[in-house]
Motif scaffolding. Structure first.
Motif, PDB file in Angstrom:
ATOM      1  N   ALA A 279       0.810  -1.096   0.053  1.00  0.00           N
ATOM      2  CA  ALA A 279      -0.179   0.170   0.022  1.00  0.00           C
ATOM      3  C   ALA A 279       1.114   1.374   0.158  1.00  0.00           C
ATOM      4  N   SER A 280       1.979   1.264   0.750  1.00  0.00           N
ATOM      5  CA  SER A 280       2.942   2.482   0.808  1.00  0.00           C
ATOM      6  C   SER A 280       3.590   2.682  -0.494  1.00  0.00           C
ATOM      7  N   ILE A 281       3.921   1.720  -1.299  1.00  0.00           N
ATOM      8  CA  ILE A 281       4.439   1.661  -2.342  1.00  0.00           C
ATOM      9  C   ILE A 281       3.858   2.254  -3.525  1.00  0.00           C
ATOM     10  N   VAL A 282       2.330   1.556  -3.502  1.00  0.00           N
ATOM     11  CA  VAL A 282       1.444   2.322  -4.637  1.00  0.00           C
ATOM     12  C   VAL A 282       1.083   3.651  -4.189  1.00  0.00           C
ATOM     13  N   ALA A 283       1.071   3.991  -2.977  1.00  0.00           N
ATOM     14  CA  ALA A 283       0.560   5.268  -2.625  1.00  0.00           C
ATOM     15  C   ALA A 283       1.755   6.303  -3.006  1.00  0.00           C
ATOM     16  N   ALA A 284       2.877   5.862  -2.795  1.00  0.00           N
ATOM     17  CA  ALA A 284       4.010   6.789  -3.145  1.00  0.00           C
ATOM     18  C   ALA A 284       3.911   7.075  -4.926  1.00  0.00           C
ATOM     19  N   GLY A 285       3.379   5.872  -5.657  1.00  0.00           N
ATOM     20  CA  GLY A 285       3.246   6.021  -7.040  1.00  0.00           C
ATOM     21  C   GLY A 285       2.307   6.826  -7.430  1.00  0.00           C
ATOM     22  N   GLN A 286       1.158   6.964  -6.540  1.00  0.00           N
ATOM     23  CA  GLN A 286       0.062   7.773  -6.822  1.00  0.00           C
ATOM     24  C   GLN A 286       0.359   9.231  -6.647  1.00  0.00           C
ATOM     25  N   MET A 287       1.563   9.670  -5.897  1.00  0.00           N
ATOM     26  CA  MET A 287       1.937  10.920  -5.742  1.00  0.00           C
ATOM     27  C   MET A 287       2.717  11.246  -6.785  1.00  0.00           C
TER      28      MET A 287
ATOM     29  N   VAL B 272      -5.022  13.393 -14.647  1.00  0.00           N
ATOM     30  CA  VAL B 272      -6.015  12.466 -15.282  1.00  0.00           C
ATOM     31  C   VAL B 272      -5.754  11.042 -14.770  1.00  0.00           C
ATOM     32  N   GLN B 273      -4.631  10.893 -14.226  1.00  0.00           N
ATOM     33  CA  GLN B 273      -4.212   9.714 -13.524  1.00  0.00           C
ATOM     34  C   GLN B 273      -4.398   8.410 -14.288  1.00  0.00           C
ATOM     35  N   ALA B 274      -3.915   8.708 -15.496  1.00  0.00           N
ATOM     36  CA  ALA B 274      -4.559   7.705 -16.613  1.00  0.00           C
ATOM     37  C   ALA B 274      -3.673   6.217 -16.357  1.00  0.00           C
ATOM     38  N   TYR B 275      -3.915   5.608 -15.169  1.00  0.00           N
ATOM     39  CA  TYR B 275      -2.803   4.298 -14.964  1.00  0.00           C
ATOM     40  C   TYR B 275      -3.573   3.400 -14.119  1.00  0.00           C
ATOM     41  N   THR B 276      -3.414   2.157 -14.212  1.00  0.00           N
ATOM     42  CA  THR B 276      -3.930   1.196 -13.216  1.00  0.00           C
ATOM     43  C   THR B 276      -2.688   0.225 -12.989  1.00  0.00           C
ATOM     44  N   VAL B 277      -2.642  -0.243 -11.864  1.00  0.00           N
ATOM     45  CA  VAL B 277      -1.524  -1.152 -11.375  1.00  0.00           C
ATOM     46  C   VAL B 277      -2.171  -2.565 -10.867  1.00  0.00           C
ATOM     47  N   ILE B 278      -1.784  -3.524 -11.357  1.00  0.00           N
ATOM     48  CA  ILE B 278      -2.530  -4.901 -11.093  1.00  0.00           C
ATOM     49  C   ILE B 278      -1.240  -5.711 -10.234  1.00  0.00           C
ATOM     50  N   ALA B 279      -1.548  -5.875  -8.925  1.00  0.00           N
ATOM     51  CA  ALA B 279      -0.683  -6.902  -8.035  1.00  0.00           C
ATOM     52  C   ALA B 279      -1.089  -8.304  -8.379  1.00  0.00           C
ATOM     53  N   VAL B 280      -0.090  -8.935  -8.906  1.00  0.00           N
ATOM     54  CA  VAL B 280      -0.054 -10.364  -9.096  1.00  0.00           C
ATOM     55  C   VAL B 280       0.590 -11.331  -8.030  1.00  0.00           C
ATOM     56  N   THR B 281       0.047 -11.785  -7.127  1.00  0.00           N
ATOM     57  CA  THR B 281       0.763 -12.581  -5.928  1.00  0.00           C
ATOM     58  C   THR B 281       0.187 -13.995  -5.932  1.00  0.00           C
ATOM     59  N   ASP B 282      -0.737 -14.413  -6.741  1.00  0.00           N
ATOM     60  CA  ASP B 282      -1.122 -15.933  -6.682  1.00  0.00           C
ATOM     61  C   ASP B 282      -0.103 -16.568  -7.479  1.00  0.00           C
ATOM     62  N   PRO B 283       0.523 -17.708  -6.871  1.00  0.00           N
ATOM     63  CA  PRO B 283       1.447 -18.360  -7.540  1.00  0.00           C
ATOM     64  C   PRO B 283       1.005 -18.933  -8.940  1.00  0.00           C
ATOM     65  N   GLU B 284       0.109 -19.423  -9.131  1.00  0.00           N
ATOM     66  CA  GLU B 284      -0.202 -20.101 -10.283  1.00  0.00           C
ATOM     67  C   GLU B 284      -0.556 -19.049 -11.456  1.00  0.00           C
ATOM     68  N   LEU B 285      -1.228 -17.790 -11.329  1.00  0.00           N
ATOM     69  CA  LEU B 285      -1.218 -16.730 -11.957  1.00  0.00           C
ATOM     70  C   LEU B 285       0.318 -16.207 -12.402  1.00  0.00           C
ATOM     71  N   LYS B 286       1.052 -15.909 -11.414  1.00  0.00           N
ATOM     72  CA  LYS B 286       2.542 -15.616 -11.710  1.00  0.00           C
ATOM     73  C   LYS B 286       3.341 -16.462 -12.787  1.00  0.00           C
ATOM     74  N   SER B 287       2.808 -17.917 -12.411  1.00  0.00           N
ATOM     75  CA  SER B 287       3.549 -18.672 -13.153  1.00  0.00           C
ATOM     76  C   SER B 287       3.002 -18.554 -14.667  1.00  0.00           C
ATOM     77  N   LYS B 288       1.806 -18.308 -14.928  1.00  0.00           N
ATOM     78  CA  LYS B 288       1.390 -18.046 -16.405  1.00  0.00           C
ATOM     79  C   LYS B 288       1.991 -16.692 -16.907  1.00  0.00           C
TER      80      LYS B 288
ATOM     81  N   ALA C  43       7.054   4.231  -7.455  1.00  0.00           N
ATOM     82  CA  ALA C  43       6.999   3.032  -6.619  1.00  0.00           C
ATOM     83  C   ALA C  43       8.055   2.418  -6.509  1.00  0.00           C
ATOM     84  N   ALA C  44       9.074   2.246  -7.632  1.00  0.00           N
ATOM     85  CA  ALA C  44      10.241   1.639  -7.349  1.00  0.00           C
ATOM     86  C   ALA C  44      11.098   2.128  -6.339  1.00  0.00           C
ATOM     87  N   ILE C  45      11.247   3.582  -6.419  1.00  0.00           N
ATOM     88  CA  ILE C  45      12.157   4.493  -5.272  1.00  0.00           C
ATOM     89  C   ILE C  45      11.594   3.990  -4.142  1.00  0.00           C
ATOM     90  N   ALA C  46      10.420   4.081  -3.671  1.00  0.00           N
ATOM     91  CA  ALA C  46       9.545   3.616  -2.583  1.00  0.00           C
ATOM     92  C   ALA C  46      10.168   2.337  -2.146  1.00  0.00           C
TER      93      ALA C  46
END
Length: 250
Positions: A32-40, A47-63, A124-127
């Motif tokens: 949450a802190s990482i994404v919040a930093a990204g939002q700033m 316009v904030q024309a972006y969305t970030v999808i967090a992939v944590t499910d092992p099966e989905l990450k594998s795909k 977000a990377a810097i955060a």
């Protein structure tokens, strides 16, 4: 610590790509802190024309990893973020306020969304690095971009710009040398000669760097590596895909 080298600058100057991770999880609070930093990050006209999808499910990450070029560190990292340029949200929430004409599909708005996503991701990377985590950007999400978009349920006017592995580093990596500052910093106008001439010294630097990194197995210069890159067709499907998603129509 002097103003010339403060903690923020030290963090930025120490950036390196991390491709091996401990199995220690990234907490929801950290995410949450990482994404919040990204939002700033700065955003064009808010316009904030972006969305970030967090992939944590092992099966989905594998795909995702397989579709992104079989990059195993996507599977290894605790959290894989897919940063998307997103004009779908803008289109939907403004429909009731618009007449018959709308330009959400213009080339300019495509650029705005892509830049917005990139600025947010770098924040977000810097955060993440400030929290002791490591990251690596993954352009491979564009290898089979239609398949990844379908896998993640991305609607029209949304496309994955790149992915980002996040986790606790399980490797020590050196700093990759960058172009001389004079190659990229031009004062009061573009200097063609300066831009090209400065690369000569950089070729020597990168050749030595690769010799040391590969124990003498690779002595390519930066110019040679870039020539090889330009000689190979890379993701030529992108133009058709983006138009099919509703981007760059005008």
């Amino acid at each position: 610590m002097s103003d010339a080298v403060n903690e923020t600058l030290a963090l930025l100057m120490n950036h390196r790509s991390i491709r091996a991770y401990h199995d220690t999880p990234v907490s929801q609070d950290q995410l949450a802190s990482i994404v919040a930093a990204g939002q700033m990050a700065s955003t064009s006209s808010n316009v904030q024309a972006y969305t970030v999808i967090a992939v944590t499910d092992p099966e989905l990450k594998s795909k995702v990893a397989k579709l992104a070029g079989n990059q195993v560190y996507i599977e290894q990292c605790p959290v894989f973020l897919v940063w998307c340029a997103d004009l779908y949200r803008l289109k939907k929430v403004t429909e009731s306020h618009l007449g018959d004409t709308s330009y959400e599909d213009s080339t300019e708005n495509f650029i705005v969304a892509t830049v917005d996503a990139t600025l947010a991701a770098q924040n977000a990377a810097i955060a993440a690095e400030s929290l002791g985590l490591g990251i690596v950007y993954i352009g491979g999400v564009r290898n089979q971009i239609a398949e990844i978009s379908e896998l993640l349920g991305l609607p029209e006017l949304v496309y994955p710009v790149f992915g980002m592995c996040i986790g606790y580093p399980n490797q020590e990596t050196g700093l990759r040398p960058r172009l001389p500052m004079k190659a990229v910093l031009h004062m009061n106008g573009y200097s063609r000669e300066q831009s090209v001439e400065e690369v000569k010294a950089y070729d020597t630097t990168t050749k030595q760097y690769l010799l040391e990194r590969t124990n003498g197995q690779n002595d390519a210069t930066w110019s040679q590596m870039m020539a090889k890159r330009l000689a190979e067709p890379t993701r030529l499907h992108m133009k058709e895909f983006l138009k099919g998603k509703g981007f760059i129509q005008k």
